[in-house]
Design a protein around this motif. Structure first.
Motif, mmCIF file in Angstrom:
data_model
loop_
_atom_site.group_PDB
_atom_site.id
_atom_site.type_symbol
_atom_site.label_atom_id
_atom_site.label_comp_id
_atom_site.label_asym_id
_atom_site.label_seq_id
_atom_site.Cartn_x
_atom_site.Cartn_y
_atom_site.Cartn_z
ATOM 1 N N THR A 143 -17.509 18.139 -0.642
ATOM 2 C CA THR A 143 -18.284 17.493 0.415
ATOM 3 C C THR A 143 -18.733 16.103 -0.007
ATOM 4 O OG1 THR A 143 -20.315 18.549 -0.370
ATOM 5 C CG2 THR A 143 -19.112 19.677 1.387
ATOM 6 N N PHE A 144 -18.848 15.875 -1.334
ATOM 7 C CA PHE A 144 -19.267 14.569 -1.823
ATOM 8 C C PHE A 144 -18.261 13.481 -1.438
ATOM 9 C CE2 PHE A 144 -21.131 17.356 -5.270
ATOM 10 C CZ PHE A 144 -22.426 17.308 -4.770
ATOM 11 N N GLU A 145 -16.976 13.807 -1.439
ATOM 12 C CA GLU A 145 -15.955 12.804 -1.105
ATOM 13 C C GLU A 145 -16.181 12.238 0.294
ATOM 14 O OE1 GLU A 145 -12.463 14.866 -3.814
ATOM 15 O OE2 GLU A 145 -12.377 15.050 -1.653
ATOM 16 N N GLU A 146 -16.471 13.120 1.240
ATOM 17 C CA GLU A 146 -16.715 12.684 2.613
ATOM 18 C C GLU A 146 -18.052 11.963 2.724
ATOM 19 O OE1 GLU A 146 -16.025 11.862 6.465
ATOM 20 O OE2 GLU A 146 -14.591 12.800 5.116
ATOM 21 N N GLN A 147 -19.081 12.497 2.100
ATOM 22 C CA GLN A 147 -20.427 11.928 2.213
ATOM 23 C C GLN A 147 -20.524 10.548 1.575
ATOM 24 O OE1 GLN A 147 -22.715 15.026 0.349
ATOM 25 N NE2 GLN A 147 -22.840 16.265 2.200
ATOM 26 N N ILE A 148 -19.822 10.355 0.453
ATOM 27 C CA ILE A 148 -19.936 9.096 -0.285
ATOM 28 C C ILE A 148 -18.812 8.130 0.073
ATOM 29 C CG2 ILE A 148 -19.995 8.067 -2.598
ATOM 30 C CD1 ILE A 148 -21.196 10.788 -3.552
ATOM 31 N N GLY A 149 -17.627 8.676 0.398
ATOM 32 C CA GLY A 149 -16.492 7.837 0.781
ATOM 33 C C GLY A 149 -15.585 7.492 -0.382
ATOM 34 N N TYR A 150 -15.119 8.499 -1.097
ATOM 35 C CA TYR A 150 -14.199 8.258 -2.201
ATOM 36 C C TYR A 150 -13.173 9.388 -2.251
ATOM 37 C CZ TYR A 150 -16.474 11.887 -5.033
ATOM 38 O OH TYR A 150 -16.952 13.075 -5.496
ATOM 39 N N VAL A 177 -2.479 7.236 -12.331
ATOM 40 C CA VAL A 177 -3.326 8.185 -11.623
ATOM 41 C C VAL A 177 -4.748 8.000 -12.145
ATOM 42 C CG1 VAL A 177 -3.769 10.607 -11.094
ATOM 43 C CG2 VAL A 177 -1.408 9.814 -11.424
ATOM 44 N N HIS A 178 -5.650 7.654 -11.248
ATOM 45 C CA HIS A 178 -7.048 7.420 -11.588
ATOM 46 C C HIS A 178 -7.859 8.571 -10.998
ATOM 47 C CE1 HIS A 178 -5.997 3.295 -12.741
ATOM 48 N NE2 HIS A 178 -5.189 3.338 -11.700
ATOM 49 N N VAL A 179 -8.392 9.434 -11.860
ATOM 50 C CA VAL A 179 -9.192 10.566 -11.396
ATOM 51 C C VAL A 179 -10.666 10.186 -11.498
ATOM 52 C CG1 VAL A 179 -9.726 13.015 -11.685
ATOM 53 C CG2 VAL A 179 -7.405 12.195 -12.160
ATOM 54 N N SER A 180 -11.353 10.290 -10.383
ATOM 55 C CA SER A 180 -12.780 9.971 -10.322
ATOM 56 C C SER A 180 -13.573 10.828 -11.295
ATOM 57 C CB SER A 180 -13.317 10.249 -8.916
ATOM 58 O OG SER A 180 -12.748 9.381 -7.979
ATOM 59 N N GLY A 181 -14.757 10.356 -11.625
ATOM 60 C CA GLY A 181 -15.668 11.183 -12.398
ATOM 61 C C GLY A 181 -15.809 12.528 -11.707
ATOM 62 N N THR A 182 -15.554 13.585 -12.459
ATOM 63 C CA THR A 182 -15.464 14.930 -11.903
ATOM 64 C C THR A 182 -16.501 15.817 -12.579
ATOM 65 O OG1 THR A 182 -13.100 14.588 -11.519
ATOM 66 C CG2 THR A 182 -13.888 16.863 -11.524
ATOM 67 N N THR A 183 -17.321 16.455 -11.780
ATOM 68 C CA THR A 183 -18.385 17.302 -12.327
ATOM 69 C C THR A 183 -17.950 18.762 -12.318
ATOM 70 O OG1 THR A 183 -19.488 17.601 -10.203
ATOM 71 C CG2 THR A 183 -20.144 15.682 -11.523
ATOM 72 N N GLY A 184 -18.855 19.609 -12.752
ATOM 73 C CA GLY A 184 -18.567 21.030 -12.886
ATOM 74 C C GLY A 184 -18.765 21.838 -11.628
ATOM 75 N N PHE A 185 -18.822 21.198 -10.476
ATOM 76 C CA PHE A 185 -18.912 21.954 -9.228
ATOM 77 C C PHE A 185 -17.607 22.678 -8.958
ATOM 78 C CE2 PHE A 185 -22.683 19.524 -8.112
ATOM 79 C CZ PHE A 185 -23.395 20.417 -7.334
ATOM 80 N N MET A 239 0.817 -1.201 0.000
ATOM 81 C CA MET A 239 0.000 0.000 0.000
ATOM 82 C C MET A 239 0.856 1.258 0.000
ATOM 83 S SD MET A 239 -3.296 -0.546 -0.104
ATOM 84 C CE MET A 239 -4.263 0.661 0.761
ATOM 85 N N GLY A 240 2.156 1.156 0.142
ATOM 86 C CA GLY A 240 3.015 2.323 0.194
ATOM 87 C C GLY A 240 3.010 3.123 -1.092
ATOM 88 N N ASP A 241 2.712 2.479 -2.228
ATOM 89 C CA ASP A 241 2.696 3.164 -3.508
ATOM 90 C C ASP A 241 1.329 3.757 -3.831
ATOM 91 O OD1 ASP A 241 5.262 2.277 -3.707
ATOM 92 O OD2 ASP A 241 4.956 1.040 -5.477
ATOM 93 N N ARG A 242 0.377 3.632 -2.937
ATOM 94 C CA ARG A 242 -0.985 4.108 -3.190
ATOM 95 C C ARG A 242 -1.259 5.331 -2.329
ATOM 96 N NH1 ARG A 242 -6.346 3.506 -1.584
ATOM 97 N NH2 ARG A 242 -7.799 3.073 -3.284
ATOM 98 N N ARG A 243 -1.787 6.396 -2.986
ATOM 99 C CA ARG A 243 -2.056 7.638 -2.260
ATOM 100 C C ARG A 243 -3.355 8.239 -2.767
ATOM 101 N NH1 ARG A 243 -0.235 13.202 -3.484
ATOM 102 N NH2 ARG A 243 0.879 12.369 -5.277
ATOM 103 N N ALA A 244 -4.205 8.662 -1.833
ATOM 104 C CA ALA A 244 -5.467 9.313 -2.187
ATOM 105 C C ALA A 244 -5.269 10.821 -2.253
ATOM 106 C CB ALA A 244 -6.537 8.978 -1.153
ATOM 107 N N ILE A 245 -5.922 11.441 -3.230
ATOM 108 C CA ILE A 245 -5.928 12.897 -3.379
ATOM 109 C C ILE A 245 -7.355 13.361 -3.155
ATOM 110 C CG2 ILE A 245 -5.670 14.786 -5.033
ATOM 111 C CD1 ILE A 245 -3.412 13.144 -6.311
ATOM 112 N N LEU A 246 -7.526 14.282 -2.217
ATOM 113 C CA LEU A 246 -8.846 14.814 -1.897
ATOM 114 C C LEU A 246 -8.947 16.252 -2.393
ATOM 115 C CD1 LEU A 246 -9.144 13.449 1.747
ATOM 116 C CD2 LEU A 246 -9.970 12.405 -0.371
ATOM 117 N N SER A 247 -10.118 16.621 -2.898
ATOM 118 C CA SER A 247 -10.302 17.967 -3.430
ATOM 119 C C SER A 247 -10.966 18.914 -2.445
ATOM 120 C CB SER A 247 -11.161 17.906 -4.692
ATOM 121 O OG SER A 247 -12.488 17.545 -4.352
ATOM 122 N N GLY A 248 -11.566 18.360 -1.407
ATOM 123 C CA GLY A 248 -12.329 19.179 -0.481
ATOM 124 C C GLY A 248 -13.815 19.164 -0.788
#
Length: 127
Positions: A12-19, A29-37, A1-10
């Motif tokens: 609120t959906f990330e916290e509410q949904i858990g991603y 680098v795998h970027v989640s589906g990103t909306t226009g918020f 797991m040392g080579d795996r790192r999560a990037i958070l944008s801030g």
């Protein structure tokens, strides 16, 4: 797991949904589906082109944090509830990806919030 790192944008959906906005796994680098918020204000424009441009800004921020750029993108997926909204976005998408030429797919799907008119997901590989 040392080579795996999560990037958070801030978002609120990330916290509410858990991603995470993105996951760095070795050179990938795998970027989640990103909306226009706009995640700083949690607001979203009505216009699909403005949303697409904000999606790209949000993705650029995640890629930067992952130490890569749009030049490293190898796959992009466009998700839109209304397929007629795709073509108006082409100029913004072309400005970002014309020199990169990633593999791409556009799908017409329902999105989580009716205000969302486009969602973009990318996969990049660090050079």
């Amino acid at each position: 797991m040392g080579d795996r790192r999560a990037i958070l944008s801030g978002s609120t959906f990330e916290e509410q949904i858990g991603y995470a906005r993105a996951v760095v796994d070795g050179d990938w680098v795998h970027v989640s589906g990103t909306t226009g918020f706009d995640y700083t204000t949690m607001t979203i424009a009505d216009d699909v082109v403005e949303q697409a441009e904000q999606c790209l800004r949000n993705i650029a921020a995640a890629l930067t944090e992952a130490d890569c750029t749009f030049a490293d993108v190898v796959r992009v997926r466009y998700l839109l509830p209304d397929p007629a909204d795709f073509e108006p976005c082409w100029p913004a998408l072309r400005r970002t990806f014309a020199d990169v030429r990633p593999a791409a797919t556009m799908m017409s799907v329902g999105l989580a919030d009716p205000r969302m008119r486009i969602e973009i997901e990318v996969t990049a590989r660090k050079r």
